[in-house]
Design an enzyme around this catalytic site. Structure first.
Site, PDB file in Angstrom:
ATOM      1  N   LYS A  98      -1.204  13.977   4.424  1.00 44.56           N
ATOM      2  CA  LYS A  98      -2.154  14.140   3.321  1.00 44.56           C
ATOM      3  C   LYS A  98      -2.154  15.593   2.858  1.00 44.56           C
ATOM      4  O   LYS A  98      -1.889  16.487   3.663  1.00 44.56           O
ATOM      5  CB  LYS A  98      -3.564  13.733   3.781  1.00 44.56           C
ATOM      6  CG  LYS A  98      -3.679  12.333   4.368  1.00 44.56           C
ATOM      7  CD  LYS A  98      -3.495  11.262   3.328  1.00 44.56           C
ATOM      8  CE  LYS A  98      -3.696   9.867   3.947  1.00 44.56           C
ATOM      9  NZ  LYS A  98      -3.546   8.796   2.955  1.00 44.56           N
ATOM     10  N   HIS A 125       5.219  -0.995   4.385  1.00 49.83           N
ATOM     11  CA  HIS A 125       3.860  -0.827   3.877  1.00 49.83           C
ATOM     12  C   HIS A 125       3.524  -2.010   2.974  1.00 49.83           C
ATOM     13  O   HIS A 125       4.386  -2.513   2.258  1.00 49.83           O
ATOM     14  CB  HIS A 125       3.721   0.486   3.107  1.00 49.83           C
ATOM     15  CG  HIS A 125       2.288   0.894   2.915  1.00 49.83           C
ATOM     16  ND1 HIS A 125       1.472   0.309   1.962  1.00 49.83           N
ATOM     17  CD2 HIS A 125       1.515   1.808   3.551  1.00 49.83           C
ATOM     18  CE1 HIS A 125       0.265   0.860   2.025  1.00 49.83           C
ATOM     19  NE2 HIS A 125       0.266   1.760   2.991  1.00 49.83           N
TER      20      HIS A 125
END
Length: 453
Positions: A175, A294
């Site tokens: 992040k 994902h």
């Protein structure tokens, strides 16, 4: 077998619209071992009998259309049609029922999840005679399972490649997901891996944007992997997202990852599509790469309770198409799921044979006949205080994926990774000593805190 009576040459062709249930509702039908079985949650328009709606679903997802056509006489509908063979009410829902449909195996192309879904769910969900429709589960017959390669490697081969046993694997999503330069991104990867994580991860929407082109990211992440491996003596990896606008570009990125010598790549299998996913899975098996999956976009399909498709169906499809990891929900954290239901499809990902168990949402017994298993990935909104619950719920064959739970540590990325690793090893040790993680989890973490950042 002969065609329908209405289309036999001796009777002649009779045009017109007829009720679906006359042809496609067959409660006396005994399912075959080779049939694909589907459980649909049906919400019909008012005034339509369940038998007619269940038959309509079977018809519109197999050989039927809205009217009788003369070409019905050129084939055997009894051989190729889908059949609604059982209907049961949904407890607590007066207007809904479960329709069970059997599809002959000859309707489907071998080794193609794309074709399977195009047939079963490609058209019928827009049928205006239904207010809502949800595919709850599929039974994939052994004969069809054997036409798929499945995961590139599977759980045991992955553990052997990584030389890591006896505990869940640890990961971290870097992040902020967007905006970092490739060099700063690689620095964050290095700090997390050096701190004790097994993997770091590209976020699902990190592909090749102007602020960080894919080739630069791959190079700096590979540098971080090799540097952290040299310092820790452990095998490390970063999920390099190979998802791209074309299959050719996707494979080009996977080829570059292989040339760098990294152990794993990643794909967004729903936005990328099943054809692309199966293509990448085959490449990964042939070239020794692990494949992380994902599920970006899944909630568009599976979030509504009455319409769409349950994630257990998408999980089964992924095991057939191919992937070594897939995000599966957490049961705890910010994206909490129903525990029994979640563990039901986690077992469908990992185990070889799963018995029917309606309390866990499993409508059919599923035999995977040794198709390699998939590691479930628990991620989003979890941190070290969730570690006891995650260790107890998911067991060793899982990946615990922390983002803010690593990078949000007040001392930085590496101490956050250390905290994750210490907490995990404390929980695994306590479990192996016979301690109850559910009741003693907080105490176990506090004890570990004495020697950890």
């Amino acid at each position: 077998m002969s065609p329908q009576t209405e289309t036999k040459a001796g009777v002649g062709f009779k045009a017109g619209v007829k009720e679906y249930k006359l042809t496609y509702y067959t409660p006396e039908y005994e399912t075959k071992d080779t049939d694909i079985l589907a459980a649909f949650r049906v919400t019909p328009q008012p005034g339509v009998p369940p038998e007619e709606r269940g038959a309509a679903v079977a018809a519109e997802s197999s050989t039927g259309t809205w009217t009788t056509v003369w070409t019905d006489g050129l084939t055997s509908l009894d051989r190729y049609k889908g059949r609604c063979y059982h209907i049961e009410p949904v407890p607590g829902e007066e207007e809904q029922f479960i329709a069970y449909v059997a599809y002959p195996l000859d309707l489907f192309e071998e080794g193609s999840v794309t074709n399977m879904f195009t047939s079963i769910v490609g058209n019928v969900f827009g049928f205006k005679a239904l207010r809502a429709l949800r595919l709850e589960d599929l039974r994939i017959p052994v004969a069809y399972v054997k036409t798929f390669q499945g995961p590139p490697h599977g759980i045991q081969v992955e553990r052997d490649k990584l030389n890591k046993y006896g505990r869940p694997l640890l990961g971290c999503t870097i992040k902020p997901k967007l905006g970092l330069s490739a060099k700063n991104y690689g620095r964050a990867v290095y700090e997390c891996l050096r701190g004790g994580l097994d993997f770091t991860k590209d976020d699902e929407n990190v592909n090749s944007q102007p602020f960080m082109r894919w080739r630069d990211r791959f190079l700096f992440c590979a540098e971080a992997i090799y540097k952290s491996q040299a310092e820790t003596g452990e095998i490390k990896g970063h999920y390099l997202n190979a998802t791209a606008g074309t299959c050719e570009e996707m494979i080009k990125r996977a080829v570059f990852a292989r040339e760098l010598g990294v152990p794993i790549v990643m794909h967004d299998y729903l936005t990328g599509g099943f054809t692309a996913n199966t293509t990448l899975s085959h490449y990964c098996r042939d070239n020794g790469l692990l494949l992380h999956i994902h599920r970006a976009m899944h909630a568009v399909i599976d979030r509504q309770k009455n319409h769409g498709m349950h994630f257990r169906v998408l999980a089964k499809a992924l095991r057939m198409s191919g992937g070594d990891h897939i995000h599966s929900g957490t049961v705890v954290g910010k994206l909490e799921g129903e525990r029994d239901i979640t563990l039901g499809f986690v077992d469908l990902l990992r185990d070889d044979y799963i018995e029917k168990d309606r309390s866990r949402g499993i409508y059919f017994t599923q035999d995977w006949v040794s198709l390699p298993g998939v590691l479930p990935v628990a991620s989003r909104g979890i941190h070290v205080w969730h570690m006891p619950a995650l260790t107890e719920i998911f067991g060793d064959d899982s990946v615990l994926q922390f983002g803010g739970g690593t990078l949000g540590h007040p001392w930085g990325n590496a101490p956050g990774a250390v905290a994750n690793r210490v907490a995990l090893e404390a929980c695994v040790k306590a479990r192996n000593e016979g301690r109850d993680l559910a009741s003693e989890g907080g105490e176990i973490i506090r004890e570990a805190c004495k020697w950890s950042p």
